[in-house]
Design an enzyme around this catalytic site. Sequence first.
Site, PDB file in Angstrom:
ATOM      1  N   CYS A   1       0.818  -1.227   0.000  1.00 49.83           N
ATOM      2  CA  CYS A   1       0.000   0.000   0.000  1.00 49.83           C
ATOM      3  C   CYS A   1       0.849   1.274   0.000  1.00 49.83           C
ATOM      4  O   CYS A   1       0.311   2.374  -0.142  1.00 49.83           O
ATOM      5  CB  CYS A   1      -0.932   0.001   1.193  1.00 49.83           C
ATOM      6  SG  CYS A   1      -1.893  -1.507   1.297  1.00 49.83           S
TER       7      CYS A   1
ATOM      8  N   HIS B   1      -2.873   6.774   3.366  1.00 51.02           N
ATOM      9  CA  HIS B   1      -3.385   5.490   2.883  1.00 51.02           C
ATOM     10  C   HIS B   1      -4.710   5.197   3.569  1.00 51.02           C
ATOM     11  O   HIS B   1      -4.853   5.413   4.776  1.00 51.02           O
ATOM     12  CB  HIS B   1      -2.355   4.386   3.179  1.00 51.02           C
ATOM     13  CG  HIS B   1      -2.874   3.022   2.892  1.00 51.02           C
ATOM     14  ND1 HIS B   1      -3.559   2.725   1.737  1.00 51.02           N
ATOM     15  CD2 HIS B   1      -2.830   1.862   3.614  1.00 51.02           C
ATOM     16  CE1 HIS B   1      -3.909   1.446   1.754  1.00 51.02           C
ATOM     17  NE2 HIS B   1      -3.478   0.914   2.874  1.00 51.02           N
TER      18      HIS B   1
ATOM     19  N   ASN C   1     -10.163  -0.424   1.280  1.00 48.72           N
ATOM     20  CA  ASN C   1      -8.702  -0.343   1.142  1.00 48.72           C
ATOM     21  C   ASN C   1      -8.321  -0.855  -0.248  1.00 48.72           C
ATOM     22  O   ASN C   1      -8.426  -2.049  -0.515  1.00 48.72           O
ATOM     23  CB  ASN C   1      -8.051  -1.187   2.237  1.00 48.72           C
ATOM     24  CG  ASN C   1      -6.527  -1.195   2.137  1.00 48.72           C
ATOM     25  OD1 ASN C   1      -5.949  -0.771   1.147  1.00 48.72           O
ATOM     26  ND2 ASN C   1      -5.881  -1.706   3.165  1.00 48.72           N
TER      27      ASN C   1
HETATM   28  N1  ACO Z   1     -17.549  -8.536  12.049  1.00 47.36           N
HETATM   29  C1  ACO Z   1     -17.873  -8.722  13.351  1.00 47.36           C
HETATM   30  N2  ACO Z   1     -16.964  -9.046  14.296  1.00 47.36           N
HETATM   31  C2  ACO Z   1     -15.695  -9.189  13.896  1.00 47.36           C
HETATM   32  C3  ACO Z   1     -15.290  -9.002  12.566  1.00 47.36           C
HETATM   33  C4  ACO Z   1     -16.281  -8.672  11.617  1.00 47.36           C
HETATM   34  N3  ACO Z   1     -16.009  -8.462  10.303  1.00 47.36           N
HETATM   35  N4  ACO Z   1     -13.941  -9.199  12.478  1.00 47.36           N
HETATM   36  C5  ACO Z   1     -13.533  -9.490  13.724  1.00 47.36           C
HETATM   37  N5  ACO Z   1     -14.588  -9.470  14.582  1.00 47.36           N
HETATM   38  C6  ACO Z   1     -14.589  -9.746  16.019  1.00 47.36           C
HETATM   39  C7  ACO Z   1     -13.376 -10.533  16.484  1.00 47.36           C
HETATM   40  O1  ACO Z   1     -13.612 -11.916  16.301  1.00 47.36           O
HETATM   41  C8  ACO Z   1     -13.295 -10.116  17.928  1.00 47.36           C
HETATM   42  O2  ACO Z   1     -14.252 -10.849  18.659  1.00 47.36           O
HETATM   43  P1  ACO Z   1     -13.925 -11.350  20.160  1.00 47.36           P
HETATM   44  O3  ACO Z   1     -13.740 -10.087  20.955  1.00 47.36           O
HETATM   45  O4  ACO Z   1     -15.142 -12.125  20.515  1.00 47.36           O
HETATM   46  O5  ACO Z   1     -12.675 -12.157  20.054  1.00 47.36           O
HETATM   47  C9  ACO Z   1     -13.749  -8.677  17.928  1.00 47.36           C
HETATM   48  O6  ACO Z   1     -14.491  -8.483  16.705  1.00 47.36           O
HETATM   49  C10 ACO Z   1     -12.605  -7.688  17.937  1.00 47.36           C
HETATM   50  O7  ACO Z   1     -11.671  -8.098  16.940  1.00 47.36           O
HETATM   51  P2  ACO Z   1     -10.343  -7.313  16.717  1.00 47.36           P
HETATM   52  O8  ACO Z   1      -9.542  -7.993  15.648  1.00 47.36           O
HETATM   53  O9  ACO Z   1      -9.704  -7.074  18.030  1.00 47.36           O
HETATM   54  O10 ACO Z   1     -10.934  -5.936  16.139  1.00 47.36           O
HETATM   55  P3  ACO Z   1     -10.191  -4.602  15.845  1.00 47.36           P
HETATM   56  O11 ACO Z   1     -10.839  -3.514  16.553  1.00 47.36           O
HETATM   57  O12 ACO Z   1      -8.691  -4.731  15.962  1.00 47.36           O
HETATM   58  O13 ACO Z   1     -10.520  -4.385  14.283  1.00 47.36           O
HETATM   59  C11 ACO Z   1      -9.465  -4.587  12.151  1.00 47.36           C
HETATM   60  C12 ACO Z   1     -10.079  -5.324  13.335  1.00 47.36           C
HETATM   61  C13 ACO Z   1     -10.546  -3.739  11.519  1.00 47.36           C
HETATM   62  C14 ACO Z   1      -8.952  -5.624  11.163  1.00 47.36           C
HETATM   63  C15 ACO Z   1      -8.327  -3.686  12.671  1.00 47.36           C
HETATM   64  O14 ACO Z   1      -7.476  -4.416  13.515  1.00 47.36           O
HETATM   65  C16 ACO Z   1      -7.501  -3.095  11.536  1.00 47.36           C
HETATM   66  O15 ACO Z   1      -7.972  -2.292  10.754  1.00 47.36           O
HETATM   67  N6  ACO Z   1      -6.198  -3.442  11.472  1.00 47.36           N
HETATM   68  C17 ACO Z   1      -5.323  -2.916  10.459  1.00 47.36           C
HETATM   69  C18 ACO Z   1      -5.546  -3.643   9.183  1.00 47.36           C
HETATM   70  C19 ACO Z   1      -4.885  -2.959   8.017  1.00 47.36           C
HETATM   71  O16 ACO Z   1      -4.709  -1.777   7.997  1.00 47.36           O
HETATM   72  N7  ACO Z   1      -4.555  -3.780   7.026  1.00 47.36           N
HETATM   73  C20 ACO Z   1      -4.133  -3.313   5.776  1.00 47.36           C
HETATM   74  C21 ACO Z   1      -2.712  -2.864   5.719  1.00 47.36           C
HETATM   75  S1  ACO Z   1      -2.334  -2.184   4.174  1.00 47.36           S
HETATM   76  C22 ACO Z   1      -1.924  -3.415   3.085  1.00 47.36           C
HETATM   77  O17 ACO Z   1      -0.781  -3.735   2.933  1.00 47.36           O
HETATM   78  C23 ACO Z   1      -2.991  -4.048   2.258  1.00 47.36           C
END
Ligand code: ACO
Length: 320
Positions: free
Chosen positions: A115, A239, A269
């Site tokens: 990215c 980004h 994204n």
């Molecule tokens: N819908 C509902 N619940 C979900 C979902 C979903 N789609 N996904 C995860 N959950 C649940 C999890 O299972 C967890 O449940 P639990 O508490 O019972 O265990 C809870 O929601 C919290 O999950 P987390 O992973 O802790 O949620 P978080 O607030 O961290 O959000 C996310 C997750 C959105 C993926 C976030 O961590 C994020 O954006 N990270 C960065 C990702 C990123 O930027 N990636 C791209 C990089 S750029 C590239 O190179 C492509």
Amino acid sequence: MPATRPGATGAVISGWGTALPEKVVTNHDLEKTLDTSDEWIVARTGISERRIGGSTASLSVESGRAAMEMAGLTPERIDALVVATTTPDRQWGTAPIIQRDLGLSCGAFELNAACSGFVYGLVNAHGLIAMGAERVLLIGTDTLSRITDWNDRGTAPLFADGSGAVVLESTPHGSQLLGWDFDADGSASELLWAEVGGTVNMDGKEVFRRAVRIMVDSAEKSMRHAGVTGDDISMIVPHQANIRIIQAACERLDVPLERASVVIDRTGNTSSASIPLALAAALEDGRIDHGDLVLLVGFGGGMTAASAVLRWGGEKGASA
Ligand code: ACO
């Protein structure tokens, strides 16, 4: 090398274009196949809908053509084509297909820095111009839907397809590029990766934590090289991975969120396309004026990060 070397030929952006697939996939559509909800996705990511479809080449041709048209350039006037992508259509040779379909007669290559790829490409395009090219077409395109596991609720709501392009032209005045930075941290490579032919694997929480840090570090280095602070930045084009990452980065950089360009709500994204899509949106909304300082900052799998401070329109009257 953080800043344009005195005496090097500078560059300015003279045209831009975008392309998004027609198919809109909303969070409500995802609710039908995944254990998720519109509320969760909006609250945790800021994404409401995304576009899915097309190939990296077809989207690139559409955005690249629009950028050349805006710059008033016919294809034979382009001296180099740089395509930033992490999802080429083929193992090799995607950029030459785009070159052929745009009617260009110049060299063409792909650049993959996940990215961060568009900003890596932007600085490389300035380098080509410093070395004698007159006009460079830079396209950032990704079709992440092809490497997304649509049964994984942890990643499927995030990724999407799109393309954005800019034309850079040499200028006898000062370069628009005031400062830049490239970073990479291979120790984080197991947090976010995709095997060749495989789908995205991600430790979302840890990526989130490191993303804010690496973005802010990179942006601070670029601003330092440019001799400016967050106060001087008129528009930050980050980004588009997660609205909460954008908010946290703006806060730490002392740039109010109102000065950020945000399109993630409707694009998701789109990796290499996300910064040029957000840049084009800010320009089309009249949010960037001649002379404004614009900070572009990306991070991505690898991990990589890159940033650049641009004086929009270039440093009029300054020597390059
Ligand atoms: N819908 C509902 N619940 C979900 C979902 C979903 N789609 N996904 C995860 N959950 C649940 C999890 O299972 C967890 O449940 P639990 O508490 O019972 O265990 C809870 O929601 C919290 O999950 P987390 O992973 O802790 O949620 P978080 O607030 O961290 O959000 C996310 C997750 C959105 C993926 C976030 O961590 C994020 O954006 N990270 C960065 C990702 C990123 O930027 N990636 C791209 C990089 S750029 C590239 O190179 C492509």
